[in-house]
Design a protein around this motif. Structure first.
Motif, PDB file in Angstrom:
ATOM      1  N   PRO A  82       0.692  -5.241   3.260  1.00 28.64           N
ATOM      2  CA  PRO A  82      -0.674  -5.255   3.798  1.00 28.64           C
ATOM      3  C   PRO A  82      -1.367  -6.582   3.539  1.00 28.64           C
ATOM      4  N   GLU A  83      -2.307  -6.897   4.394  1.00 29.38           N
ATOM      5  CA  GLU A  83      -3.190  -8.035   4.195  1.00 29.38           C
ATOM      6  C   GLU A  83      -4.519  -7.514   3.651  1.00 29.38           C
ATOM      7  N   PRO A  84      -5.125  -8.238   2.711  1.00 36.19           N
ATOM      8  CA  PRO A  84      -6.398  -7.775   2.160  1.00 36.19           C
ATOM      9  C   PRO A  84      -7.502  -7.751   3.212  1.00 36.19           C
ATOM     10  N   ASP A  85      -8.321  -6.705   3.142  1.00 38.44           N
ATOM     11  CA  ASP A  85      -9.484  -6.614   4.013  1.00 38.44           C
ATOM     12  C   ASP A  85     -10.705  -6.348   3.136  1.00 38.44           C
ATOM     13  N   ASP A  86     -11.684  -5.664   3.646  1.00 37.32           N
ATOM     14  CA  ASP A  86     -12.907  -5.455   2.873  1.00 37.32           C
ATOM     15  C   ASP A  86     -12.791  -4.337   1.846  1.00 37.32           C
ATOM     16  N   ASP A  87     -11.748  -3.539   1.917  1.00 37.23           N
ATOM     17  CA  ASP A  87     -11.612  -2.353   1.073  1.00 37.23           C
ATOM     18  C   ASP A  87     -10.496  -2.569   0.052  1.00 37.23           C
ATOM     19  N   TRP A  88     -10.870  -2.831  -1.199  1.00 39.65           N
ATOM     20  CA  TRP A  88      -9.869  -3.107  -2.219  1.00 39.65           C
ATOM     21  C   TRP A  88      -8.983  -1.896  -2.482  1.00 39.65           C
ATOM     22  N   ARG A  89      -9.568  -0.712  -2.425  1.00 40.06           N
ATOM     23  CA  ARG A  89      -8.791   0.490  -2.709  1.00 40.06           C
ATOM     24  C   ARG A  89      -7.744   0.734  -1.626  1.00 40.06           C
ATOM     25  N   ALA A  90      -8.124   0.552  -0.375  1.00 37.57           N
ATOM     26  CA  ALA A  90      -7.163   0.714   0.718  1.00 37.57           C
ATOM     27  C   ALA A  90      -6.049  -0.326   0.613  1.00 37.57           C
ATOM     28  N   PHE A  91      -6.402  -1.539   0.209  1.00 32.60           N
ATOM     29  CA  PHE A  91      -5.394  -2.590   0.051  1.00 32.60           C
ATOM     30  C   PHE A  91      -4.389  -2.231  -1.040  1.00 32.60           C
ATOM     31  N   LEU A  92      -4.873  -1.778  -2.196  1.00 30.70           N
ATOM     32  CA  LEU A  92      -3.970  -1.414  -3.289  1.00 30.70           C
ATOM     33  C   LEU A  92      -3.134  -0.188  -2.939  1.00 30.70           C
ATOM     34  N   THR A  93      -3.731   0.754  -2.225  1.00 27.81           N
ATOM     35  CA  THR A  93      -2.987   1.931  -1.793  1.00 27.81           C
ATOM     36  C   THR A  93      -1.841   1.526  -0.869  1.00 27.81           C
ATOM     37  N   ALA A  94      -2.140   0.682   0.105  1.00 30.60           N
ATOM     38  CA  ALA A  94      -1.109   0.220   1.036  1.00 30.60           C
ATOM     39  C   ALA A  94      -0.044  -0.598   0.316  1.00 30.60           C
ATOM     40  N   THR A  95      -0.463  -1.381  -0.672  1.00 25.98           N
ATOM     41  CA  THR A  95       0.493  -2.175  -1.453  1.00 25.98           C
ATOM     42  C   THR A  95       1.430  -1.264  -2.237  1.00 25.98           C
ATOM     43  N   ALA A  96       0.882  -0.204  -2.815  1.00 24.05           N
ATOM     44  CA  ALA A  96       1.709   0.742  -3.570  1.00 24.05           C
ATOM     45  C   ALA A  96       2.748   1.400  -2.670  1.00 24.05           C
ATOM     46  N   TRP A  97       2.341   1.820  -1.463  1.00 26.10           N
ATOM     47  CA  TRP A  97       3.297   2.461  -0.551  1.00 26.10           C
ATOM     48  C   TRP A  97       4.318   1.462  -0.019  1.00 26.10           C
ATOM     49  N   ALA A  98       3.954   0.195   0.087  1.00 24.22           N
ATOM     50  CA  ALA A  98       4.933  -0.819   0.479  1.00 24.22           C
ATOM     51  C   ALA A  98       6.002  -0.965  -0.603  1.00 24.22           C
ATOM     52  N   HIS A  99       5.569  -0.961  -1.870  1.00 25.11           N
ATOM     53  CA  HIS A  99       6.531  -0.967  -2.980  1.00 25.11           C
ATOM     54  C   HIS A  99       7.418   0.275  -2.916  1.00 25.11           C
ATOM     55  N   TRP A 100       6.818   1.412  -2.602  1.00 26.51           N
ATOM     56  CA  TRP A 100       7.591   2.654  -2.514  1.00 26.51           C
ATOM     57  C   TRP A 100       8.690   2.518  -1.455  1.00 26.51           C
ATOM     58  N   ARG A 101       8.334   2.013  -0.285  1.00 28.29           N
ATOM     59  CA  ARG A 101       9.323   1.858   0.782  1.00 28.29           C
ATOM     60  C   ARG A 101      10.424   0.891   0.379  1.00 28.29           C
ATOM     61  N   LEU A 102      10.048  -0.148  -0.370  1.00 33.47           N
ATOM     62  CA  LEU A 102      11.040  -1.110  -0.844  1.00 33.47           C
ATOM     63  C   LEU A 102      12.084  -0.430  -1.720  1.00 33.47           C
ATOM     64  N   PHE A 103      11.635   0.344  -2.702  1.00 30.00           N
ATOM     65  CA  PHE A 103      12.567   0.985  -3.622  1.00 30.00           C
ATOM     66  C   PHE A 103      13.303   2.152  -2.968  1.00 30.00           C
ATOM     67  N   ALA A 104      12.655   2.831  -2.025  1.00 25.56           N
ATOM     68  CA  ALA A 104      13.323   3.920  -1.321  1.00 25.56           C
ATOM     69  C   ALA A 104      14.439   3.392  -0.434  1.00 25.56           C
ATOM     70  N   ALA A 105      14.227   2.221   0.154  1.00 29.09           N
ATOM     71  CA  ALA A 105      15.234   1.642   1.032  1.00 29.09           C
ATOM     72  C   ALA A 105      16.404   1.047   0.262  1.00 29.09           C
ATOM     73  N   HIS A 106      16.185   0.723  -1.026  1.00 24.86           N
ATOM     74  CA  HIS A 106      17.224   0.038  -1.805  1.00 24.86           C
ATOM     75  C   HIS A 106      17.403   0.704  -3.164  1.00 24.86           C
ATOM     76  N   PRO A 107      18.090   1.845  -3.210  1.00 25.95           N
ATOM     77  CA  PRO A 107      18.347   2.506  -4.500  1.00 25.95           C
ATOM     78  C   PRO A 107      19.025   1.551  -5.475  1.00 25.95           C
ATOM     79  N   GLY A 108      18.565   1.579  -6.697  1.00 21.98           N
ATOM     80  CA  GLY A 108      19.102   0.695  -7.723  1.00 21.98           C
ATOM     81  C   GLY A 108      18.244  -0.532  -7.968  1.00 21.98           C
ATOM     82  N   LEU A 109      17.393  -0.902  -7.001  1.00 25.06           N
ATOM     83  CA  LEU A 109      16.548  -2.082  -7.175  1.00 25.06           C
ATOM     84  C   LEU A 109      15.524  -1.875  -8.279  1.00 25.06           C
ATOM     85  N   ALA A 110      14.961  -0.675  -8.382  1.00 25.18           N
ATOM     86  CA  ALA A 110      13.991  -0.407  -9.445  1.00 25.18           C
ATOM     87  C   ALA A 110      14.613  -0.619 -10.821  1.00 25.18           C
TER      88      ALA A 110
END
Length: 256
Positions: A82-110
């Motif tokens: 995600p790119e930062p916008d006016d809502d810090w909480r939405a940005f951090l939420t989207a960042t967390a789910w991006a991390h989730w997709r990263l680790f879900a796509a690549h088992p063992g990376l965590a």
């Protein structure tokens, strides 16, 4: 016919090897490493997959961990962040789910990240951009570092119990953006942790948690027992979403 003629005739009658010669460059090696997956990544496995010698691999990467770091950077770059916008909480939420997709796509990376076996410009750059965004939202430098560190750890912890694929010969991973569902506010994120290459492993980890905690459930206070049972037996992504919400509630109090 002389022995020399016989030898020449034999050599000329041998079928020539058809097809392209083995391909080996940095990009092909990284792609092969991602195809094998972090849980099963070894230099011999990559060499065998590409049909090349070990010495060829070491011309590009001095060690297995150096190759894993390059593969991790490629995985990070493939994720839509995600790119930062006016809502810090939405940005951090989207960042967390991006991390989730990263680790879900690549088992063992965590596990690789937690063991501090690798780092690289992709991972470091992503953390820096998150920290800079937090500064822009009005958080102090100290709190920005704490928040980005704790957020990454929160997601990583969710995948440490996931048993990386490898024993059954299945290919880990998939399209990093392929996990369905949505996080809070409609942000993209897995709905139950069962999509992608990590789905079977997450389900196995969920069963294992039930096996370990189930026999001890009666020892918990009755007021806690039902919630804990839901957490153990329910969707890992749903429980993560609740933890993320609690974390962000605490972060809200730190904003200047």
């Amino acid at each position: 016919m002389s022995a020399r003629d016989t030898g020449a005739s034999t050599r000329s009658s041998r079928p020539r090897r058809m097809g392209r010669p083995p391909m080996a460059d940095r990009e092909a090696i990284i792609a092969a490493a991602l195809g094998i997956g972090f849980a099963r990544l070894t230099m011999p496995a990559v060499a065998e997959r590409l049909g090349i010698s070990h010495s060829t691999l070491y011309r590009y990467f001095p060690s297995r961990d150096a190759l894993a770091a390059a593969a991790a950077d490629r995985a990070v770059d493939a994720i839509e962040w995600p790119e930062p916008d006016d809502d810090w909480r939405a940005f951090l939420t989207a960042t967390a789910w991006a991390h989730w997709r990263l680790f879900a796509a690549h088992p063992g990376l965590a596990q690789e990240v937690t063991a501090l076996r690798l780092t690289g410009p992709g991972l470091v750059g992503r953390e820096n951009r998150t920290g800079v965004a937090l500064l822009g939202y009005g958080f102090s430098a100290e709190d920005s570092v704490l928040i980005m560190d704790m957020l990454a750890e929160l997601v990583t912890q969710a995948f440490l119990a996931v048993l990386p694929q490898g024993s059954d010969g299945g290919e880990p991973g998939g399209d990093p953006g392929s996990s369905g569902g949505s996080g809070p506010g409609g942000e993209s994120g897995p709905d139950d942790g069962s999509d992608g290459g990590a789905g079977a492993a997450i389900e196995a980890a969920r069963r294992r948690r039930r096996e370990l905690i189930g026999p001890w459930m009666h020892t918990f206070d009755p007021r806690l027992r039902g919630v804990l049972a839901d957490a153990v037996a329910g969707s890992p992504a749903a429980w993560f979403e609740r933890k993320l919400g609690l974390f962000l509630d605490g972060v809200a109090g730190r904003r200047r």
